[in-house]
Design a protein around this motif. Structure first.
Motif, mmCIF file in Angstrom:
data_model
loop_
_atom_site.group_PDB
_atom_site.id
_atom_site.type_symbol
_atom_site.label_atom_id
_atom_site.label_comp_id
_atom_site.label_asym_id
_atom_site.label_seq_id
_atom_site.Cartn_x
_atom_site.Cartn_y
_atom_site.Cartn_z
ATOM 1 N N LYS A 162 46.157 41.893 39.230
ATOM 2 C CA LYS A 162 45.394 42.680 38.366
ATOM 3 C C LYS A 162 45.494 42.153 36.923
ATOM 4 O O LYS A 162 46.492 41.448 36.888
ATOM 5 C CB LYS A 162 46.598 43.923 38.112
ATOM 6 C CG LYS A 162 46.259 44.979 37.663
ATOM 7 C CD LYS A 162 46.688 46.258 37.778
ATOM 8 C CE LYS A 162 47.959 46.704 39.470
ATOM 9 N NZ LYS A 162 47.738 47.699 39.078
ATOM 10 N N CYS A 163 44.731 42.721 36.793
ATOM 11 C CA CYS A 163 44.093 42.299 35.063
ATOM 12 C C CYS A 163 43.965 43.272 34.516
ATOM 13 O O CYS A 163 43.274 43.849 35.356
ATOM 14 C CB CYS A 163 42.194 41.285 35.136
ATOM 15 S SG CYS A 163 42.646 40.063 35.791
ATOM 16 N N SER A 164 44.680 43.439 33.506
ATOM 17 C CA SER A 164 44.697 45.012 32.749
ATOM 18 C C SER A 164 44.662 44.863 31.607
ATOM 19 O O SER A 164 44.742 43.359 30.598
ATOM 20 C CB SER A 164 45.473 45.999 33.515
ATOM 21 O OG SER A 164 46.894 45.590 33.078
ATOM 22 N N THR A 216 42.477 43.295 41.637
ATOM 23 C CA THR A 216 41.717 44.695 40.581
ATOM 24 C C THR A 216 42.031 44.528 39.209
ATOM 25 O O THR A 216 42.592 43.385 38.223
ATOM 26 C CB THR A 216 42.603 45.713 40.682
ATOM 27 O OG1 THR A 216 43.750 45.899 42.015
ATOM 28 C CG2 THR A 216 42.492 46.718 40.175
ATOM 29 N N ILE A 217 40.549 44.610 38.305
ATOM 30 C CA ILE A 217 40.690 44.430 37.041
ATOM 31 C C ILE A 217 40.393 45.731 36.598
ATOM 32 O O ILE A 217 39.227 47.055 37.257
ATOM 33 C CB ILE A 217 38.625 44.258 37.137
ATOM 34 C CG1 ILE A 217 39.066 42.198 37.514
ATOM 35 C CG2 ILE A 217 38.588 42.936 35.571
ATOM 36 C CD1 ILE A 217 38.041 41.391 37.744
ATOM 37 N N GLN A 218 40.847 45.960 35.646
ATOM 38 C CA GLN A 218 41.201 47.334 35.174
ATOM 39 C C GLN A 218 40.880 47.445 33.783
ATOM 40 O O GLN A 218 40.745 46.149 32.660
ATOM 41 C CB GLN A 218 42.250 48.297 35.319
ATOM 42 C CG GLN A 218 43.073 48.021 35.465
ATOM 43 C CD GLN A 218 43.857 48.550 36.429
ATOM 44 O OE1 GLN A 218 44.381 48.879 37.380
ATOM 45 N NE2 GLN A 218 45.327 48.336 35.482
ATOM 46 N N ASP A 219 40.705 48.746 33.130
ATOM 47 C CA ASP A 219 40.917 48.735 31.525
ATOM 48 C C ASP A 219 39.897 48.346 30.482
ATOM 49 O O ASP A 219 38.517 48.878 31.172
ATOM 50 C CB ASP A 219 41.860 48.865 30.878
ATOM 51 C CG ASP A 219 43.093 49.234 31.651
ATOM 52 O OD1 ASP A 219 43.330 50.261 31.753
ATOM 53 O OD2 ASP A 219 44.075 48.527 31.494
ATOM 54 N N ASN A 223 41.344 43.647 48.652
ATOM 55 C CA ASN A 223 39.845 44.175 48.121
ATOM 56 C C ASN A 223 39.935 43.542 46.862
ATOM 57 O O ASN A 223 40.585 43.521 46.243
ATOM 58 C CB ASN A 223 39.729 45.688 47.828
ATOM 59 C CG ASN A 223 40.290 46.233 49.901
ATOM 60 O OD1 ASN A 223 39.568 46.101 50.582
ATOM 61 N ND2 ASN A 223 41.220 47.024 50.190
ATOM 62 N N TRP A 224 38.543 43.363 46.410
ATOM 63 C CA TRP A 224 37.387 43.616 45.304
ATOM 64 C C TRP A 224 37.186 45.027 44.577
ATOM 65 O O TRP A 224 36.657 45.597 45.047
ATOM 66 C CB TRP A 224 36.438 42.358 44.509
ATOM 67 C CG TRP A 224 35.879 42.331 43.950
ATOM 68 C CD1 TRP A 224 35.422 43.078 42.916
ATOM 69 C CD2 TRP A 224 36.195 40.846 43.350
ATOM 70 N NE1 TRP A 224 34.915 42.396 41.686
ATOM 71 C CE2 TRP A 224 35.341 41.151 41.650
ATOM 72 C CE3 TRP A 224 36.677 39.612 43.235
ATOM 73 C CZ2 TRP A 224 36.025 39.986 41.121
ATOM 74 C CZ3 TRP A 224 37.328 39.012 42.872
ATOM 75 C CH2 TRP A 224 36.016 38.669 41.347
#
Length: 142
Positions: free
Chosen positions: A10-12, A30-33, A51-52
Protein backbone atom coordinates in the motif's frame (compact mmCIF):
# COMPACT_ATOMS: atom_id res chain seq x y z
CA UNK A 1 18.75 -10.07 -4.98
CA UNK A 2 17.33 -8.45 -8.07
CA UNK A 3 13.78 -8.15 -6.72
CA UNK A 4 11.78 -7.83 -3.52
CA UNK A 5 8.53 -9.59 -2.62
CA UNK A 6 5.61 -8.15 -0.69
CA UNK A 7 2.25 -9.63 0.18
CA UNK A 8 -0.02 -6.56 0.09
CA UNK A 9 1.68 -3.30 -0.84
CA UNK A 10 0.00 0.00 0.00
CA UNK A 11 1.37 3.39 -1.07
CA UNK A 12 -0.43 6.06 0.93
CA UNK A 13 -0.29 9.60 2.27
CA UNK A 14 1.40 11.89 -0.26
CA UNK A 15 4.56 12.13 -2.28
CA UNK A 16 6.39 9.85 -4.66
CA UNK A 17 7.18 6.28 -3.61
CA UNK A 18 10.18 5.16 -5.70
CA UNK A 19 11.10 1.54 -6.33
CA UNK A 20 14.67 0.52 -5.51
CA UNK A 21 14.40 -2.74 -7.45
CA UNK A 22 11.83 -4.84 -9.29
CA UNK A 23 9.04 -6.10 -7.05
CA UNK A 24 6.59 -8.98 -6.84
CA UNK A 25 3.34 -8.20 -5.05
CA UNK A 26 1.88 -11.54 -3.95
CA UNK A 27 -1.41 -9.89 -2.93
CA UNK A 28 -2.97 -6.53 -3.79
CA UNK A 29 -1.21 -3.30 -4.74
CA UNK A 30 -3.00 -0.16 -3.58
CA UNK A 31 -2.07 3.45 -4.36
CA UNK A 32 -4.21 5.89 -2.35
CA UNK A 33 -4.53 9.40 -0.94
CA UNK A 34 -2.14 11.56 -3.00
CA UNK A 35 0.65 9.00 -3.23
CA UNK A 36 2.41 8.20 -6.50
CA UNK A 37 4.37 5.06 -7.38
CA UNK A 38 7.45 5.58 -9.60
CA UNK A 39 9.39 2.72 -11.24
CA UNK A 40 12.30 5.23 -11.48
CA UNK A 41 14.67 5.78 -14.38
CA UNK A 42 15.81 2.17 -13.87
CA UNK A 43 12.32 1.18 -15.13
CA UNK A 44 11.89 -1.57 -12.55
CA UNK A 45 9.18 -4.15 -13.18
CA UNK A 46 6.16 -5.01 -11.06
CA UNK A 47 4.67 -8.51 -11.01
CA UNK A 48 1.30 -8.56 -9.28
CA UNK A 49 -0.72 -11.59 -8.17
CA UNK A 50 -3.68 -9.66 -6.70
CA UNK A 51 -5.66 -6.57 -7.61
CA UNK A 52 -4.31 -3.21 -8.77
CA UNK A 53 -6.23 -0.38 -7.10
CA UNK A 54 -5.32 3.26 -7.60
CA UNK A 55 -7.66 5.65 -5.79
CA UNK A 56 -4.95 8.33 -5.63
CA UNK A 57 -5.15 11.55 -7.60
CA UNK A 58 -1.75 10.56 -9.07
CA UNK A 59 -1.07 8.02 -11.82
CA UNK A 60 1.70 5.44 -11.89
CA UNK A 61 5.00 6.88 -13.19
CA UNK A 62 5.48 4.02 -15.63
CA UNK A 63 8.58 5.21 -17.52
CA UNK A 64 9.89 2.17 -19.49
CA UNK A 65 8.80 -0.39 -16.90
CA UNK A 66 6.65 -3.50 -17.19
CA UNK A 67 3.65 -4.40 -15.06
CA UNK A 68 2.77 -8.10 -15.29
CA UNK A 69 -0.49 -9.54 -13.98
CA UNK A 70 0.36 -13.11 -13.03
CA UNK A 71 -0.94 -16.04 -11.00
CA UNK A 72 -4.09 -18.14 -10.95
CA UNK A 73 -6.70 -15.81 -9.44
CA UNK A 74 -9.05 -13.38 -11.16
CA UNK A 75 -7.60 -9.88 -10.88
CA UNK A 76 -9.01 -6.37 -11.31
CA UNK A 77 -7.48 -3.05 -12.37
CA UNK A 78 -9.12 -0.01 -10.77
CA UNK A 79 -8.12 3.62 -11.30
CA UNK A 80 -11.22 5.35 -10.00
CA UNK A 81 -9.93 8.90 -9.37
CA UNK A 82 -7.62 9.46 -12.34
CA UNK A 83 -9.90 7.61 -14.76
CA UNK A 84 -7.16 5.97 -16.86
CA UNK A 85 -4.09 4.17 -15.52
CA UNK A 86 -1.18 4.05 -17.97
CA UNK A 87 1.23 1.14 -18.09
CA UNK A 88 4.29 1.29 -20.36
CA UNK A 89 4.51 -2.46 -20.99
CA UNK A 90 1.44 -4.37 -19.81
CA UNK A 91 1.69 -8.16 -19.64
CA UNK A 92 -1.10 -10.64 -18.89
CA UNK A 93 0.68 -13.85 -17.95
CA UNK A 94 -1.74 -16.02 -15.97
CA UNK A 95 -1.18 -19.67 -15.05
CA UNK A 96 -4.16 -20.83 -17.12
CA UNK A 97 -6.00 -19.54 -20.17
CA UNK A 98 -9.22 -19.40 -18.10
CA UNK A 99 -7.73 -16.91 -15.59
CA UNK A 100 -8.67 -13.30 -16.26
CA UNK A 101 -7.84 -9.68 -15.54
CA UNK A 102 -10.95 -7.47 -15.39
CA UNK A 103 -10.93 -3.73 -16.01
CA UNK A 104 -12.90 -1.57 -13.58
CA UNK A 105 -11.75 1.66 -15.34
CA UNK A 106 -9.99 2.60 -18.57
CA UNK A 107 -6.33 1.69 -18.95
CA UNK A 108 -3.64 2.58 -21.45
CA UNK A 109 -0.64 0.63 -22.71
CA UNK A 110 1.97 3.15 -23.84
CA UNK A 111 4.39 0.72 -25.48
CA UNK A 112 3.37 -2.96 -25.58
CA UNK A 113 0.51 -5.22 -24.58
CA UNK A 114 1.64 -8.82 -24.16
CA UNK A 115 -1.04 -11.47 -23.85
CA UNK A 116 0.88 -14.54 -22.80
CA UNK A 117 -1.85 -16.59 -21.12
CA UNK A 118 -5.25 -15.70 -19.69
CA UNK A 119 -7.89 -13.18 -20.65
CA UNK A 120 -8.35 -9.43 -20.40
CA UNK A 121 -12.00 -8.48 -19.87
CA UNK A 122 -12.79 -4.88 -20.78
CA UNK A 123 -16.52 -4.83 -19.91
CA UNK A 124 -17.63 -1.26 -20.75
CA UNK A 125 -14.14 0.17 -20.20
CA UNK A 126 -11.50 0.96 -22.81
CA UNK A 127 -7.97 -0.26 -23.37
CA UNK A 128 -6.01 2.44 -25.20
CA UNK A 129 -2.92 1.40 -27.18
CA UNK A 130 -0.63 4.39 -27.65
CA UNK A 131 1.91 2.59 -29.85
CA UNK A 132 0.64 2.32 -33.43
CA UNK A 133 3.25 -0.30 -34.43
CA UNK A 134 1.96 -3.77 -35.39
CA UNK A 135 4.44 -5.17 -32.86
CA UNK A 136 2.74 -3.31 -29.97
CA UNK A 137 0.44 -6.28 -29.34
CA UNK A 138 2.12 -9.62 -28.65
CA UNK A 139 0.17 -12.86 -28.24
CA UNK A 140 2.64 -15.52 -27.06
CA UNK A 141 0.41 -18.50 -26.28
CA UNK A 142 -2.78 -19.59 -24.57
Amino acid sequence: GNSSSYYHLKCSSSGVKSLEKSIAVLGDLTIQDNAQLDVTTSSYSISIYGNWTNTSSQALVERNGTVAFVGSSTQTITASTIGTETFNNLRIDKTDTLNTVILKNNISAANTLTLRKGGLILNTDTLFLQNASPTAIVRDSG
